[in-house]
Design an enzyme around this catalytic site. Structure first.
Site, mmCIF file in Angstrom:
data_model
loop_
_atom_site.group_PDB
_atom_site.id
_atom_site.type_symbol
_atom_site.label_atom_id
_atom_site.label_comp_id
_atom_site.label_asym_id
_atom_site.label_seq_id
_atom_site.Cartn_x
_atom_site.Cartn_y
_atom_site.Cartn_z
ATOM 1 N N ASP A 23 19.684 35.707 -52.037
ATOM 2 C CA ASP A 23 19.773 37.164 -51.998
ATOM 3 C C ASP A 23 21.088 37.551 -51.303
ATOM 4 O OD1 ASP A 23 17.649 39.711 -52.106
ATOM 5 O OD2 ASP A 23 19.174 39.929 -50.534
ATOM 6 N N HIS A 45 13.059 39.490 -45.605
ATOM 7 C CA HIS A 45 13.403 40.133 -44.316
ATOM 8 C C HIS A 45 12.203 40.198 -43.368
ATOM 9 C CE1 HIS A 45 17.400 41.206 -45.544
ATOM 10 N NE2 HIS A 45 16.994 41.929 -46.561
ATOM 11 N N ASP A 103 20.960 40.882 -55.911
ATOM 12 C CA ASP A 103 21.824 41.979 -55.441
ATOM 13 C C ASP A 103 23.240 41.499 -55.123
ATOM 14 O OD1 ASP A 103 20.523 40.616 -53.413
ATOM 15 O OD2 ASP A 103 19.797 42.407 -52.388
HETATM 16 ZN ZN LIG Z 1 18.935 41.882 -50.649
#
Ligand SMILES: [Zn+2]
Length: 347
Positions: A200, A164, A289
Site C-alpha cells: 500500500d 493501519h 494507492d
Molecule cells: Zn493507503
C-alpha cells in the site's frame, strides 16, 4: 485464483471524513470493492466464494478485547449520547498530557473512548461499521484457510481495509487488521515462519505494531516516506523491530513522485529479505494507492507496473494470500488490483 468476497462491506458507508481541513465525503467507499469484483469477473480470474464464519477468536488473537468491544458498541453508545451523524473523535491523549507514571484510563464518555482508540479523524464509525468490519476479517480468514489447505494463492477482497489498525487502535479507514489476523491464523494452523509484504502507498503502521516484538512473522512495508505522508509518525527505515523481533521488520520509505524503476529496487530488497526469512507463506497487503492518478497519494505507478509487481511477488515462490487494502482512484482500482493478480499468476 479464488476471490473471497462478501456484500456486507456495504454497511460501512460513512458520510464524512476530516481531510485537508474540511469535512468531505469519504474516499473509502463501497464502490471500491464493487469495481474490483467486477474486474475479477470480467477477467475470469477464478471463482468468487463467500466467506465462512470463524467467529471472534482469531480476531482476538491479535486485537485487544476492550478495543474490539469498543468497535462493537461504539455506534450504540454514540446514539445513546444523542448523536445520529458519523462518530468521529475530536480530542486525543497525546504523549506528555499525563504525568509520568500515570496510566491512561478509558473514559466512560463515548467522545473520550473515540479519542482513546482512534488515531485520526478520517475514519467514520456508522451504524453498520462493525457488521462490515467483522465480515472483512472473515473474508481474510476464509482466504487464509483456503491457502492453508492447499491453494497456491487466494485474493481476499477485504473492505474496509486493515493495515493501519493496531492491537488496540483504528484509523486510516481501517478498524481490524485483516492481514495481521490472517498471518496469525497461519501461525496457529502450523506455519512456523510467515511474512507480510505491504505494498500500500501508506506505511502499514498497524501491522508493524502488532508484530514488532516477534521474529516469527516478518513484516515489510514499501510506502511513502512518513516525513511527507500519512501516518507521519512512523514508517522510517530505522524501525527494525524490537527485542526478539529486532531485524524482523523492514521499512522501505520512498519519496513522493516514485516511479516503477525505484519502486522495483525496493521490491527486490523486500523479496530478498522474505526469502532469507525462510517464510513458508506470504500475506500481501494489497493497496493500489501507489497509482499515478490516486487522489490522495503521490507515487507514479502505471497500470502495467502492477503486472510487474505481481510477477515480483510470484518470484518468492510461496503460497500467497492477497488481502485488499487501499486505493482511491476508484475507476482504475479494478484494473490495477487484478493486474497484480494476473501478473502473479503469469509469474
Ligand atoms: Zn493507503
Amino acid at each position: 485464483m479464488h476471490t473471497v468476497y462478501s456484500d456486507e462491506h456495504h454497511h460501512q458507508d460513512g458520510n464524512v471524513e476530516l481531510f485537508e481541513g474540511k469535512m468531505v465525503k469519504p474516499h473509502e467507499i463501497p464502490r471500491r470493492a464493487e469495481i474490483v469484483l467486477e474486474r475479477v469477473k470480467a477477467e475470469k480470474l477464478g471463482d468468487v466464494v463467500a466467506p465462512r464464519e470463524f467467529g471472534l477468536d482469531p480476531i482476538l488473537a491479535v486485537h485487544d478485547r476492550g478495543f474490539v468491544t469498543f468497535l462493537q458498541e461504539c455506534w450504540g453508545d454514540w446514539v445513546k449520547s444523542g448523536r445520529t451523524f458519523d462518530a468521529l473523535p475530536h480530542v486525543w491523549p497525546v504523549p506528555g498530557l499525563l504525568p509520568a507514571g500515570k496510566a491512561r484510563q478509558v473514559s466512560d464518555s463515548i467522545d473520550g473512548k473515540l479519542g482513546h482508540y482512534a488515531i485520526d479523524a478520517g475514519t467514520p464509525i456508522v451504524a453498520g461499521t462493525w457488521r462490515a468490519v467483522h465480515a472483512s476479517a472473515q473474508v481474510a480468514l476464509t482466504g487464509q484457510r483456503l491457502v492453508a489447505t492447499g491453494e497456491r494463492a487466494v485474493f481476499s477482497l477485504c473492505r474496509p481495509p486493515g493495515h493501519h489498525a493496531g492491537h488496540d487502535f483504528y484509523g486510516g479507514y481501517c478498524f481490524l487488521n485483516n492481514a495481521a489476523i490472517a498471518a496469525q491464523a497461519f501461525r496457529d494452523s502450523g506455519a512456523k515462519r510467515v511474512a507480510i509484504l505491504d505494498v500500500d502507498y501508506h506505511h502499514g503502521n498497524g501491522t508493524q505494531q502488532i508484530f514488532y516484538e516477534r521474529a516469527d512473522v516478518l513484516t515489510l512495508s514499501l510506502h511513502a516516506d512518513p516525513k511527507q505522508e500519512f501516518p507521519y509518525f512512523l514508517g522510517h527505515a530505522d524501525e527494525r523491530g524490537h527485542g526478539v523481533g529486532e531485524g524482523y521488520h523492514m521499512n522501505l520509505p520512498l519519496p513522493w513522485g516514485t516511479e516503477w524503476p525505484e519502486y522495483e529496487l525496493a521490491m527486490d530488497a523486500a523479496v530478498k529479505r522474505i526469502l532469507l526469512h525462510g517464510a513458508e507463506v506470504l500475506v500481501v497487503s494489497l493497496g493500489l494507492d501507489t497509482f499515478e492518478h490516486d487522489p490522495i497519494s503521490r507515487f507514479k505507478l502505471q497500470h502495467e507496473d502492477y503486472l510487474r509487481m505481481g510477477e515480483k511477488i510470484a518470484s518468492c515462490d510461496l503460497p500467497t494470500l492477497f488481502v485488499m487494502e487501499g486505493g482511491y482512484a476508484v475507476d482504475a482500482l479494478g484494473v490495477n488490483a487484478v493486474n497484480v493478480l494476473k501478473g502473479f499468476e503469469a509469474g
